[in-house]
Motif scaffolding. Structure first.
Motif, PDB file in Angstrom:
ATOM      1  N   UNK A 253       1.279  -0.672   0.174  1.00 41.17           N
ATOM      2  CA  UNK A 253      -0.109   0.182   0.092  1.00 41.17           C
ATOM      3  C   UNK A 253       1.032   1.393  -0.107  1.00 41.17           C
ATOM      4  N   UNK A 254       0.654   1.380  -0.869  1.00 41.98           N
ATOM      5  CA  UNK A 254       1.619   3.390  -0.735  1.00 41.98           C
ATOM      6  C   UNK A 254       0.574   4.396  -1.157  1.00 41.98           C
ATOM      7  N   UNK A 255      -0.818   4.826   0.038  1.00 49.79           N
ATOM      8  CA  UNK A 255      -1.215   5.595  -0.050  1.00 49.79           C
ATOM      9  C   UNK A 255      -1.058   6.788  -0.581  1.00 49.79           C
ATOM     10  N   UNK A 256      -1.186   8.199  -0.955  1.00 51.46           N
ATOM     11  CA  UNK A 256      -1.311   9.820  -1.640  1.00 51.46           C
ATOM     12  C   UNK A 256      -2.574  10.229  -1.470  1.00 51.46           C
ATOM     13  N   UNK A 257      -2.128  11.300  -1.004  1.00 52.85           N
ATOM     14  CA  UNK A 257      -3.669  12.373  -0.728  1.00 52.85           C
ATOM     15  C   UNK A 257      -4.257  12.372  -2.146  1.00 52.85           C
ATOM     16  N   UNK A 258      -5.430  11.991  -2.031  1.00 56.20           N
ATOM     17  CA  UNK A 258      -6.365  12.746  -3.382  1.00 56.20           C
ATOM     18  C   UNK A 258      -6.169  13.779  -4.106  1.00 56.20           C
ATOM     19  N   UNK A 259      -5.347  13.654  -4.956  1.00 59.27           N
ATOM     20  CA  UNK A 259      -5.344  15.298  -5.861  1.00 59.27           C
ATOM     21  C   UNK A 259      -6.713  15.656  -6.431  1.00 59.27           C
ATOM     22  N   UNK A 260      -8.020  14.632  -7.274  1.00 57.07           N
ATOM     23  CA  UNK A 260      -8.789  14.825  -7.566  1.00 57.07           C
ATOM     24  C   UNK A 260     -10.088  15.169  -7.108  1.00 57.07           C
ATOM     25  N   UNK A 261      -9.611  15.183  -4.808  1.00 57.05           N
ATOM     26  CA  UNK A 261     -10.601  16.040  -4.116  1.00 57.05           C
ATOM     27  C   UNK A 261     -10.682  17.424  -3.885  1.00 57.05           C
ATOM     28  N   UNK A 262      -9.393  18.000  -3.625  1.00 55.51           N
ATOM     29  CA  UNK A 262      -8.830  19.332  -3.686  1.00 55.51           C
ATOM     30  C   UNK A 262     -10.067  20.312  -4.324  1.00 55.51           C
ATOM     31  N   UNK A 263     -10.622  21.192  -3.395  1.00 62.68           N
ATOM     32  CA  UNK A 263     -11.030  22.092  -3.526  1.00 62.68           C
ATOM     33  C   UNK A 263     -10.645  23.130  -3.947  1.00 62.68           C
ATOM     34  N   UNK A 264     -10.557  24.449  -4.566  1.00 63.11           N
ATOM     35  CA  UNK A 264     -10.122  25.655  -4.357  1.00 63.11           C
ATOM     36  C   UNK A 264      -9.670  25.511  -6.681  1.00 63.11           C
ATOM     37  N   UNK A 265      -8.843  26.488  -6.633  1.00 58.35           N
ATOM     38  CA  UNK A 265      -8.489  27.133  -7.981  1.00 58.35           C
ATOM     39  C   UNK A 265      -7.819  26.498  -9.029  1.00 58.35           C
ATOM     40  N   UNK A 266      -7.615  26.607  -9.996  1.00 58.43           N
ATOM     41  CA  UNK A 266      -6.691  25.771 -10.626  1.00 58.43           C
ATOM     42  C   UNK A 266      -5.355  25.998 -10.047  1.00 58.43           C
ATOM     43  N   UNK A 267      -4.195  26.939  -9.524  1.00 61.68           N
ATOM     44  CA  UNK A 267      -3.100  27.300  -9.041  1.00 61.68           C
ATOM     45  C   UNK A 267      -3.429  25.709  -7.983  1.00 61.68           C
ATOM     46  N   UNK A 268      -4.124  25.676  -6.879  1.00 62.82           N
ATOM     47  CA  UNK A 268      -3.801  24.722  -5.975  1.00 62.82           C
ATOM     48  C   UNK A 268      -4.023  23.441  -6.426  1.00 62.82           C
ATOM     49  N   UNK A 269      -5.459  23.104  -7.280  1.00 62.01           N
ATOM     50  CA  UNK A 269      -5.369  21.437  -7.682  1.00 62.01           C
ATOM     51  C   UNK A 269      -3.649  21.301  -8.295  1.00 62.01           C
ATOM     52  N   UNK A 270      -3.550  22.552  -9.575  1.00 59.25           N
ATOM     53  CA  UNK A 270      -2.457  22.017  -9.714  1.00 59.25           C
ATOM     54  C   UNK A 270      -0.723  21.099  -9.137  1.00 59.25           C
ATOM     55  N   UNK A 271      -0.899  22.677  -7.774  1.00 59.34           N
ATOM     56  CA  UNK A 271      -0.074  22.479  -6.693  1.00 59.34           C
ATOM     57  C   UNK A 271      -0.937  20.779  -5.965  1.00 59.34           C
ATOM     58  N   UNK A 272      -1.238  20.357  -5.868  1.00 63.57           N
ATOM     59  CA  UNK A 272      -2.136  19.107  -5.441  1.00 63.57           C
ATOM     60  C   UNK A 272      -1.572  17.846  -6.029  1.00 63.57           C
ATOM     61  N   UNK A 273      -2.051  18.110  -7.745  1.00 63.26           N
ATOM     62  CA  UNK A 273      -1.111  17.032  -8.425  1.00 63.26           C
ATOM     63  C   UNK A 273       0.166  16.369  -8.035  1.00 63.26           C
ATOM     64  N   UNK A 274       0.707  18.337  -8.614  1.00 64.07           N
ATOM     65  CA  UNK A 274       2.196  17.931  -8.259  1.00 64.07           C
ATOM     66  C   UNK A 274       2.734  17.109  -7.331  1.00 64.07           C
TER      67      UNK A 274
END
Length: 167
Positions: free
Chosen positions: A107-128
């Protein structure tokens, strides 16, 4: 003597972001040594656009990426998996199919970037951030002397990798 490619399946619930990124990373960085796949227990049916963009930036063929059920890998005619890795908390606790060949699991748990709310930059940071953590873990997988490890030792090493976060 040529070593056979190892089949690795990354699982997540929706198979739209984290497992897709892990597939792309191992598919590109482990080219020739690994065959990477991803699937979900309840696939969303679509790849998140930011995940596809990151895969494309890596040079991974995005036409290979699609959200699909893990059932594709549990039935007759499916490739036999050597390693199965869950990358989200939901999939870790779900009853997985019985995998033929008894692959090493982790198991390699990683926070879900698709669940992050906010502007595009905030979401992009979660994906990165997810991408960076998965990349570090894939790099550690690539450094393992897999040909010298039995299934239980491999499983233990894979579990240790799951504790590593990107710096």
């Amino acid at each position: 003597m040529t070593q056979r490619r190892l089949n690795v399946l990354f699982l997540c619930t929706g198979n739209s972001a984290r497992s897709i990124l892990a597939e792309a990373l191992l598919g590109k960085l482990g080219e020739g040594r690994f065959e990477a796949y991803s699937a979900g227990s309840q696939p969303s049916g679509q790849v998140q656009p930011m995940a596809a963009d990151l895969a494309r930036s890596l040079g991974y063929p995005v036409e290979r990426l699609r959200s699909k059920s893990w059932d594709e890998f549990a039935g007759p005619g499916a490739p036999s998996m050597d390693i199965v890795i869950t990358v989200c908390d939901n999939a870790a606790g779900e009853a997985c199919p019985v995998w033929l060949g008894h692959p090493a699991t982790a198991h390699w748990g990683v926070p879900d970037p698709a669940a992050v709310q906010g502007d595009e930059d905030t979401r992009r940071q979660a994906y990165l951030a997810a991408f960076a953590t998965l990349r570090r873990r894939v790099e550690l997988l690539l450094a393992l002397p897999l040909e010298k490890l039995d299934r239980l030792a491999m499983q233990a090493k894979l579990g240790e990798i799951g504790e590593v976060v990107a710096r």
